[in-house]
Motif scaffolding. Sequence first.
Motif, PDB file in Angstrom:
ATOM      1  N   LEU A  76      41.375  48.663  41.473  1.00  0.00           N
ATOM      2  CA  LEU A  76      40.102  48.812  42.180  1.00  0.00           C
ATOM      3  C   LEU A  76      39.817  50.275  42.508  1.00  0.00           C
ATOM      4  O   LEU A  76      38.671  50.721  42.447  1.00  0.00           O
ATOM      5  N   THR A  77      40.860  51.017  42.828  1.00  0.00           N
ATOM      6  CA  THR A  77      40.685  52.442  43.107  1.00  0.00           C
ATOM      7  C   THR A  77      40.233  53.174  41.854  1.00  0.00           C
ATOM      8  O   THR A  77      39.326  54.016  41.898  1.00  0.00           O
ATOM      9  N   GLU A  78      40.824  52.841  40.728  1.00  0.00           N
ATOM     10  CA  GLU A  78      40.415  53.459  39.458  1.00  0.00           C
ATOM     11  C   GLU A  78      38.996  53.035  39.094  1.00  0.00           C
ATOM     12  O   GLU A  78      38.212  53.842  38.588  1.00  0.00           O
ATOM     13  N   GLU A  79      38.654  51.795  39.362  1.00  0.00           N
ATOM     14  CA  GLU A  79      37.278  51.345  39.112  1.00  0.00           C
ATOM     15  C   GLU A  79      36.298  52.215  39.896  1.00  0.00           C
ATOM     16  O   GLU A  79      35.271  52.652  39.365  1.00  0.00           O
ATOM     17  N   GLY A  80      36.624  52.489  41.138  1.00  0.00           N
ATOM     18  CA  GLY A  80      35.777  53.356  41.951  1.00  0.00           C
ATOM     19  C   GLY A  80      35.642  54.740  41.351  1.00  0.00           C
ATOM     20  O   GLY A  80      34.558  55.325  41.327  1.00  0.00           O
ATOM     21  N   ALA A  81      36.729  55.274  40.834  1.00  0.00           N
ATOM     22  CA  ALA A  81      36.700  56.602  40.222  1.00  0.00           C
ATOM     23  C   ALA A  81      35.794  56.619  39.000  1.00  0.00           C
ATOM     24  O   ALA A  81      35.004  57.549  38.808  1.00  0.00           O
ATOM     25  N   VAL A  82      35.896  55.591  38.161  1.00  0.00           N
ATOM     26  CA  VAL A  82      35.046  55.508  36.965  1.00  0.00           C
ATOM     27  C   VAL A  82      33.579  55.416  37.379  1.00  0.00           C
ATOM     28  O   VAL A  82      32.721  56.121  36.842  1.00  0.00           O
ATOM     29  N   ILE A 102      48.790  49.292  35.154  1.00  0.00           N
ATOM     30  CA  ILE A 102      48.851  49.819  33.788  1.00  0.00           C
ATOM     31  C   ILE A 102      47.445  49.890  33.206  1.00  0.00           C
ATOM     32  O   ILE A 102      47.097  50.860  32.529  1.00  0.00           O
ATOM     33  N   HIS A 103      46.621  48.898  33.478  1.00  0.00           N
ATOM     34  CA  HIS A 103      45.218  48.958  33.050  1.00  0.00           C
ATOM     35  C   HIS A 103      44.538  50.174  33.684  1.00  0.00           C
ATOM     36  O   HIS A 103      43.760  50.872  33.039  1.00  0.00           O
ATOM     37  N   ALA A 104      44.848  50.408  34.966  1.00  0.00           N
ATOM     38  CA  ALA A 104      44.283  51.567  35.655  1.00  0.00           C
ATOM     39  C   ALA A 104      44.718  52.865  34.989  1.00  0.00           C
ATOM     40  O   ALA A 104      43.931  53.809  34.866  1.00  0.00           O
ATOM     41  N   GLY A 131      41.473  44.815  32.872  1.00  0.00           N
ATOM     42  CA  GLY A 131      42.466  44.702  33.934  1.00  0.00           C
ATOM     43  C   GLY A 131      42.044  43.738  35.025  1.00  0.00           C
ATOM     44  O   GLY A 131      42.857  42.939  35.506  1.00  0.00           O
ATOM     45  N   LYS A 132      40.780  43.783  35.388  1.00  0.00           N
ATOM     46  CA  LYS A 132      40.292  42.888  36.446  1.00  0.00           C
ATOM     47  C   LYS A 132      40.326  41.429  36.015  1.00  0.00           C
ATOM     48  O   LYS A 132      40.439  40.536  36.847  1.00  0.00           O
ATOM     49  N   ALA A 133      40.262  41.189  34.704  1.00  0.00           N
ATOM     50  CA  ALA A 133      40.389  39.819  34.209  1.00  0.00           C
ATOM     51  C   ALA A 133      41.806  39.283  34.456  1.00  0.00           C
ATOM     52  O   ALA A 133      41.997  38.087  34.646  1.00  0.00           O
ATOM     53  N   HIS A 134      42.789  40.171  34.479  1.00  0.00           N
ATOM     54  CA  HIS A 134      44.181  39.787  34.710  1.00  0.00           C
ATOM     55  C   HIS A 134      44.590  39.938  36.171  1.00  0.00           C
ATOM     56  O   HIS A 134      45.414  39.168  36.661  1.00  0.00           O
ATOM     57  N   ALA A 135      44.062  40.949  36.845  1.00  0.00           N
ATOM     58  CA  ALA A 135      44.500  41.271  38.206  1.00  0.00           C
ATOM     59  C   ALA A 135      43.299  41.707  39.047  1.00  0.00           C
ATOM     60  O   ALA A 135      43.152  42.887  39.370  1.00  0.00           O
ATOM     61  N   PRO A 136      42.425  40.765  39.404  1.00  0.00           N
ATOM     62  CA  PRO A 136      41.183  41.136  40.100  1.00  0.00           C
ATOM     63  C   PRO A 136      41.380  41.736  41.482  1.00  0.00           C
ATOM     64  O   PRO A 136      40.492  42.428  41.979  1.00  0.00           O
ATOM     65  N   ASP A 137      42.524  41.503  42.087  1.00  0.00           N
ATOM     66  CA  ASP A 137      42.772  42.005  43.437  1.00  0.00           C
ATOM     67  C   ASP A 137      43.808  43.120  43.479  1.00  0.00           C
ATOM     68  O   ASP A 137      44.432  43.348  44.522  1.00  0.00           O
ATOM     69  N   ASP A 138      43.979  43.810  42.384  1.00  0.00           N
ATOM     70  CA  ASP A 138      44.940  44.911  42.358  1.00  0.00           C
ATOM     71  C   ASP A 138      44.281  46.164  42.946  1.00  0.00           C
ATOM     72  O   ASP A 138      43.293  46.660  42.406  1.00  0.00           O
ATOM     73  N   GLU A 180      36.405  50.528  49.166  1.00  0.00           N
ATOM     74  CA  GLU A 180      36.530  49.763  50.411  1.00  0.00           C
ATOM     75  C   GLU A 180      37.322  48.482  50.176  1.00  0.00           C
ATOM     76  O   GLU A 180      38.137  48.088  51.013  1.00  0.00           O
ATOM     77  N   ARG A 181      37.087  47.843  49.040  1.00  0.00           N
ATOM     78  CA  ARG A 181      37.849  46.631  48.723  1.00  0.00           C
ATOM     79  C   ARG A 181      39.326  46.966  48.542  1.00  0.00           C
ATOM     80  O   ARG A 181      40.206  46.237  49.004  1.00  0.00           O
ATOM     81  N   ALA A 182      39.618  48.069  47.864  1.00  0.00           N
ATOM     82  CA  ALA A 182      41.011  48.489  47.681  1.00  0.00           C
ATOM     83  C   ALA A 182      41.671  48.723  49.037  1.00  0.00           C
ATOM     84  O   ALA A 182      42.805  48.290  49.261  1.00  0.00           O
ATOM     85  N   LEU A 183      40.950  49.375  49.940  1.00  0.00           N
ATOM     86  CA  LEU A 183      41.508  49.633  51.272  1.00  0.00           C
ATOM     87  C   LEU A 183      41.647  48.353  52.078  1.00  0.00           C
ATOM     88  O   LEU A 183      42.539  48.253  52.934  1.00  0.00           O
ATOM     89  N   GLY A 184      40.801  47.372  51.816  1.00  0.00           N
ATOM     90  CA  GLY A 184      40.947  46.083  52.479  1.00  0.00           C
ATOM     91  C   GLY A 184      42.233  45.383  52.055  1.00  0.00           C
ATOM     92  O   GLY A 184      42.847  44.656  52.841  1.00  0.00           O
ATOM     93  N   LEU A 185      42.633  45.608  50.816  1.00  0.00           N
ATOM     94  CA  LEU A 185      43.864  45.008  50.300  1.00  0.00           C
ATOM     95  C   LEU A 185      45.105  45.829  50.640  1.00  0.00           C
ATOM     96  O   LEU A 185      46.197  45.279  50.810  1.00  0.00           O
ATOM     97  N   ALA A 186      44.921  47.144  50.698  1.00  0.00           N
ATOM     98  CA  ALA A 186      46.049  48.044  50.973  1.00  0.00           C
ATOM     99  C   ALA A 186      45.569  49.142  51.923  1.00  0.00           C
ATOM    100  O   ALA A 186      45.272  50.254  51.496  1.00  0.00           O
TER     101      ALA A 186
END
Length: 129
Positions: free
Chosen positions: A75-81, A40-42, A64-71, A96-102
């Motif tokens: 992370l994908t939206e962070e990359g886009a920004v 939702i933050h994304a 969002g990262k304060a609530h869900a740092p490994d989402d 890359e971190r997002a892909l490491g998680l998913a």
Amino acid sequence: PNHPELLEATAVLHLRAGDAVSAEIFASRALGLAPDRGPIHALVSEARRAQGNLTGAAEAVARGKAHAPDDYVLLTEEGAVLAVRGEAAPARAAWERALGLAPGFPPAFTNLALLAGREGDSVLAGRLI
């Protein structure tokens, strides 16, 4: 409705229909009910980014990262920004971190592949194949 999932879905529909302002309103309402949900933050960030508000988008990602740092969606939206702001290396790291998680998450994979193509990074492109 006071259901975060329905508000989130409504926000997505508005965003996909090109109404980023309404998308941000519905996503923000969803956040009020479920502040720990990274996607939702994304969505708030994506709506703000669509409106050209990169500062607001980055703020939504940070909250969002304060609530869900490994989402991985966040992370994908962070990359886009970061990419829109011209910060390719941090964008790459976020994807890359997002892909490491998913592994294989299509938006992160696609953005990373596009970045590799833009930068002519054959090593990164090779790793993605």
